[in-house]
Write an enzyme that holds these catalytic residues in place. Structure first.
Site, short mmCIF file in Angstrom:
data_model
loop_
_atom_site.label_atom_id
_atom_site.label_comp_id
_atom_site.label_asym_id
_atom_site.label_seq_id
_atom_site.Cartn_x
_atom_site.Cartn_y
_atom_site.Cartn_z
N THR A 121 36.05 64.41 53.76
CA THR A 121 35.80 63.42 54.82
C THR A 121 34.98 64.04 55.94
OG1 THR A 121 36.93 62.15 56.53
CG2 THR A 121 38.08 64.07 55.74
N ASP A 122 34.28 63.18 56.69
CA ASP A 122 33.54 63.65 57.86
C ASP A 122 34.48 64.07 58.99
OD1 ASP A 122 34.44 61.11 58.56
OD2 ASP A 122 32.48 60.36 59.21
N GLU A 123 35.77 63.68 58.88
CA GLU A 123 36.70 64.00 59.97
C GLU A 123 36.94 65.49 60.14
OE1 GLU A 123 40.26 61.79 60.18
OE2 GLU A 123 39.30 59.93 59.54
N TYR A 148 45.97 65.10 59.34
CA TYR A 148 45.20 64.69 58.16
C TYR A 148 43.89 65.45 58.07
CZ TYR A 148 41.77 62.05 55.47
OH TYR A 148 40.77 61.71 54.60
N LYS A 152 42.54 68.24 55.29
CA LYS A 152 41.31 68.10 54.49
C LYS A 152 40.38 69.30 54.77
CE LYS A 152 40.22 65.18 52.11
NZ LYS A 152 40.46 64.85 50.67
P1 NAD Z 1 44.15 56.22 49.15
O1 NAD Z 1 45.27 56.61 50.03
O2 NAD Z 1 43.77 54.80 49.00
O3 NAD Z 1 44.42 56.76 47.66
C1 NAD Z 1 44.93 58.04 47.41
C2 NAD Z 1 45.42 58.08 45.97
O4 NAD Z 1 45.91 59.41 45.72
C3 NAD Z 1 46.57 57.10 45.69
O5 NAD Z 1 46.34 56.42 44.47
C4 NAD Z 1 47.79 58.02 45.60
O6 NAD Z 1 48.79 57.51 44.72
C5 NAD Z 1 47.17 59.31 45.08
N1 NAD Z 1 47.98 60.49 45.42
C6 NAD Z 1 48.49 60.81 46.65
N2 NAD Z 1 49.20 61.94 46.56
C7 NAD Z 1 49.10 62.37 45.27
C8 NAD Z 1 49.61 63.52 44.57
N3 NAD Z 1 50.36 64.43 45.19
N4 NAD Z 1 49.32 63.64 43.26
C9 NAD Z 1 48.57 62.70 42.61
N5 NAD Z 1 48.08 61.61 43.23
C10 NAD Z 1 48.34 61.45 44.54
O7 NAD Z 1 42.91 57.10 49.65
P2 NAD Z 1 41.37 56.73 49.67
O8 NAD Z 1 41.06 56.06 50.93
O9 NAD Z 1 41.01 56.12 48.37
O10 NAD Z 1 40.75 58.21 49.76
C11 NAD Z 1 40.46 58.95 48.57
C12 NAD Z 1 39.85 60.29 48.96
O11 NAD Z 1 38.65 60.07 49.70
C13 NAD Z 1 40.74 61.16 49.84
O12 NAD Z 1 40.59 62.50 49.42
C14 NAD Z 1 40.18 60.98 51.25
O13 NAD Z 1 40.41 62.10 52.04
C15 NAD Z 1 38.71 60.78 50.93
N6 NAD Z 1 37.96 60.00 51.93
C16 NAD Z 1 38.39 58.77 52.31
C17 NAD Z 1 37.64 58.02 53.21
C18 NAD Z 1 38.08 56.63 53.65
O14 NAD Z 1 37.41 56.01 54.46
N7 NAD Z 1 39.18 56.07 53.13
C19 NAD Z 1 36.46 58.55 53.73
C20 NAD Z 1 36.04 59.83 53.33
C21 NAD Z 1 36.80 60.53 52.42
O1 TDX Z 2 45.45 49.08 63.70
C1 TDX Z 2 44.49 49.82 63.93
N1 TDX Z 2 43.78 49.66 65.09
C2 TDX Z 2 42.70 50.44 65.42
O2 TDX Z 2 42.10 50.27 66.48
C3 TDX Z 2 44.07 50.85 63.00
C4 TDX Z 2 44.83 51.06 61.71
C5 TDX Z 2 42.99 51.63 63.36
N2 TDX Z 2 42.32 51.44 64.52
C6 TDX Z 2 41.14 52.28 64.83
C7 TDX Z 2 41.32 53.76 64.69
C8 TDX Z 2 39.92 54.23 64.28
O3 TDX Z 2 39.11 54.37 65.44
O4 TDX Z 2 40.15 51.92 63.85
C9 TDX Z 2 39.39 53.07 63.45
C10 TDX Z 2 39.54 53.28 61.95
O5 TDX Z 2 40.90 53.64 61.71
P1 TDX Z 2 41.43 53.99 60.23
O6 TDX Z 2 41.13 52.87 59.31
O7 TDX Z 2 42.84 54.45 60.34
O8 TDX Z 2 40.43 55.16 59.78
P2 TDX Z 2 40.10 56.61 60.37
O9 TDX Z 2 41.23 57.15 61.15
O10 TDX Z 2 38.76 56.54 61.00
O11 TDX Z 2 40.02 57.45 58.97
C11 TDX Z 2 39.38 56.86 57.82
O12 TDX Z 2 38.10 57.40 57.62
C12 TDX Z 2 38.02 58.75 57.21
C13 TDX Z 2 40.24 57.06 56.56
O13 TDX Z 2 41.54 56.55 56.77
C14 TDX Z 2 40.30 58.51 56.17
O14 TDX Z 2 40.99 58.68 54.92
C15 TDX Z 2 38.90 59.03 56.00
O15 TDX Z 2 38.92 60.42 55.75
#
Ligand code: NAD
Ligand code: TDX
Length: 332
Positions: A121-123, A148, A152
């Site tokens: 992630t960019d975080e 988190y 990562k």
């Molecule tokens: P998500 O939470 O929707 O899915 C995570 C999946 O991993 C789930 O299916 C869960 O059951 C599985 N999992 C969790 N713990 C596990 C374990 N111990 N063993 C096996 N499986 C396990 O997450 P997502 O949003 O799909 O993110 C996927 C990946 O992409 C993550 O590595 C996250 O850091 C990265 N990422 C997410 C975002 C975003 O915006 N959501 C952005 C950049 C990177």
């Molecule tokens: O109820 C809310 N109200 C609100 O203002 C929630 C859930 C979030 N927010 C804000 C927080 C952030 O500024 O919205 C923005 C996005 O929040 P999230 O969806 O929780 O995402 P963020 O914390 O930015 O992280 C996401 O992007 C990077 C993903 O959850 C991560 O898995 C990924 O790595």
């Protein structure tokens, strides 16, 4: 590559990647997923049995991981605890899955000499000021803010060390915020869409001016496949689609879709350590691997995502009921 192991392939982004691989390659995919509360197993329904196999298991258990890694050509590692708010209330599972789980997979990849792609992630880079002219690049120093993002960042460092010390054939991608179908309703966009469907006001943290750089999950998948197939070993690639929006702009677009007023918003207590702005410079990926996002227009992608949630309430309603009960218990 004939056989790929996708960890977390039953989650929001991992399941999209599984569909992408099935649609665009001949590879067989084994999904390793623990099916935590965040899994969206329904998203894998309809995929051909002879192309996709689901194994339910934990990436932090070597006896589960090793035979699966031994049996494939490449590992694409998505599995993670992924929600910042959860990491603030209970960091333990983030360390176990994101750090120990990545370590366990790397050890198996090292032992069996397998290609490894790590999805991050960019975080990990911390945050930018709203008026900072710079965006994140592959050279930005690590500076994570939350449990988190620290977990990562830790996993990224392990991958880099396993490349340098042990010669593991790995790449890393750091992507910005994803949106699209099958995202768990704990995350911002699905949470606000479903709040408005339920006639409530979107709950925006702090002043709502925090900026996220949105990318459609299908564009994330095409970028990861390009890196897996053509990326240089040992390299990191940032993935982004020039989609910067502040949170108010996003909720106002959702409110407008449903004919509600722009100011129909509930401002709530800010998230602890809340990152102000993320922004990705993805020139390396575009120039080296000739990748381009297909979803250039965030507003159109958001509209399609809203319509998907309207049409798929049967899937998200039980997740929403569970999350809202937990938030109510914690006073969130
Ligand atoms: P998500 O939470 O929707 O899915 C995570 C999946 O991993 C789930 O299916 C869960 O059951 C599985 N999992 C969790 N713990 C596990 C374990 N111990 N063993 C096996 N499986 C396990 O997450 P997502 O949003 O799909 O993110 C996927 C990946 O992409 C993550 O590595 C996250 O850091 C990265 N990422 C997410 C975002 C975003 O915006 N959501 C952005 C950049 C990177
Ligand atoms: O109820 C809310 N109200 C609100 O203002 C929630 C859930 C979030 N927010 C804000 C927080 C952030 O500024 O919205 C923005 C996005 O929040 P999230 O969806 O929780 O995402 P963020 O914390 O930015 O992280 C996401 O992007 C990077 C993903 O959850 C991560 O898995 C990924 O790595």
């Amino acid at each position: 590559m004939d056989r790929i192991l996708v960890t977390g392939g039953a989650g929001f982004i991992g399941s999209n990647f599984v569909h992408h691989v099935v649609a665009t390659t001949d590879a067989h995919v084994t999904v390793l997923d623990k099916l935590t509360y965040a899994a969206t197993q329904e998203s894998l329904e309809g995929l051909p049995d002879d192309r996709v196999t689901l194994v339910i298991g934990d990436i932090a258990e070597p006896e589960v991981v090793e035979p699966l890694v031994a049996d494939v050509d490449a590992v694409v590692h998505y599995a993670a605890e992924s929600h910042n708010d959860n990491s603030l209330s209970d960091p333990g599972p983030f360390i176990r899955t994101n750090v120990v789980g990545t370590f366990t997979l790397l050890e198996a990849a090292r032992k069996h000499d397998k290609r490894f792609h790590h999805v991050s992630t960019d975080e990990v880079y911390g945050d930018l000021e709203l008026d900072d002219p710079k965006r994140f690049t592959e050279d930005t120093p690590y500076n994570p803010s939350s449990p988190y993002s620290a977990s990562k960042a830790g996993s990224d460092h392990l991958v880099r060390a396993w490349v340098r010390s042990f010669g593991v054939r790995a790449t890393i991608s750091n992507c910005s915020n994803n949106y699209g179908p099958w995202q768990h309703i704990e995350k911002f966009i699905p949470r606000q869409i479903t709040e408005v469907i339920d006639g409530r006001r979107p709950r925006v943290y702090g002043d709502g001016l925090n900026v996220r750089d949105w990318i459609h999950t299908e564009d994330h998948s095409s970028a990861v496949l390009a890196i897996l197939e053509r990326g240089r070993i040992g390299e990191t690639y940032l993935i982004g689609a020039d989609g910067e929006k502040n949170n108010l702009e996003v909720v106002q677009a959702i409110l407008r879709h449903f004919g509600r007023g722009d100011d129909d918003i509930e401002f709530v207590r800010d998230r602890a350590g809340h990152d102000r702005r993320y922004a990705i410079e993805s020139g390396k990926l575009r120039q080296e691997l000739d990748w381009r996002p297909q979803y250039q227009d965030f507003d159109a992608g958001l509209e399609a995502t809203i319509e998907w949630y309207v049409a798929n309430e049967a899937w998200w309603r039980p997740h929403k009921d569970a999350v809202e009960a937990a938030y109510a218990a914690k006073g969130q």
